[in-house]
Enzyme design. Sequence first.
Site, PDB file in Angstrom:
ATOM      1  N   PRO A 103       0.796  -1.231   0.000  1.00 55.60           N
ATOM      2  CA  PRO A 103       0.000   0.000   0.000  1.00 55.60           C
ATOM      3  C   PRO A 103       0.834   1.289   0.000  1.00 55.60           C
ATOM      4  O   PRO A 103       0.316   2.339  -0.361  1.00 55.60           O
ATOM      5  CB  PRO A 103      -0.814  -0.103   1.296  1.00 55.60           C
ATOM      6  CG  PRO A 103      -0.875  -1.551   1.584  1.00 55.60           C
ATOM      7  CD  PRO A 103       0.447  -2.103   1.116  1.00 55.60           C
ATOM      8  N   CYS A 104       2.103   1.213   0.358  1.00 57.55           N
ATOM      9  CA  CYS A 104       2.948   2.413   0.351  1.00 57.55           C
ATOM     10  C   CYS A 104       3.727   2.543  -0.954  1.00 57.55           C
ATOM     11  O   CYS A 104       4.616   3.393  -1.061  1.00 57.55           O
ATOM     12  CB  CYS A 104       3.884   2.426   1.557  1.00 57.55           C
ATOM     13  SG  CYS A 104       5.044   1.055   1.587  1.00 57.55           S
TER      14      CYS A 104
END
Length: 157
Positions: free
Chosen positions: A106-107
């Site tokens: 997700p990053c």
Amino acid sequence: MMAPDERAFRADVAKAAFRLGEADGRWQLMKIAWPLIFIIVAAKDDTKYMLRFECSGYPQSLPTAMLWDDEKNAMLAFNHWPRGQGGRVGAVFRSDWKGGTALYLPCDRVSIEGHTNWVTEMPSKIWRPAEGIIQYLELVHELLNSRDYKGSASATA
């Protein structure tokens, strides 16, 4: 004259949290060829995985990273990628995701696209500019040192 994004990145790697990770042997900054950054992350079996980050627009723009073979100056061959035992390691290090050009995190700039659900499902893993590259490195290091990690494909074949 250094661009603001490169200046921000260099400030982050000068911080105590990044340097502590280096001193502890969790990761090591190898080279900066802005906007490309090369950092090695250590696994629990002493395997060192190099990540090639693309960091343009840092830290407001998320970085994206791929596993890298520095000797060949190319993406790491799939048979040398980290393998898991059915958990998150295999879910993140996916050769079938974007042809292996981004980690499924997700990053990650490439992987967050189209995954608006991650904001509520995994809020702690969403990019936080104030934390910067350390956030990404800590997630990768945690995976490579988890119970799920079982070495590279070449070591386990």
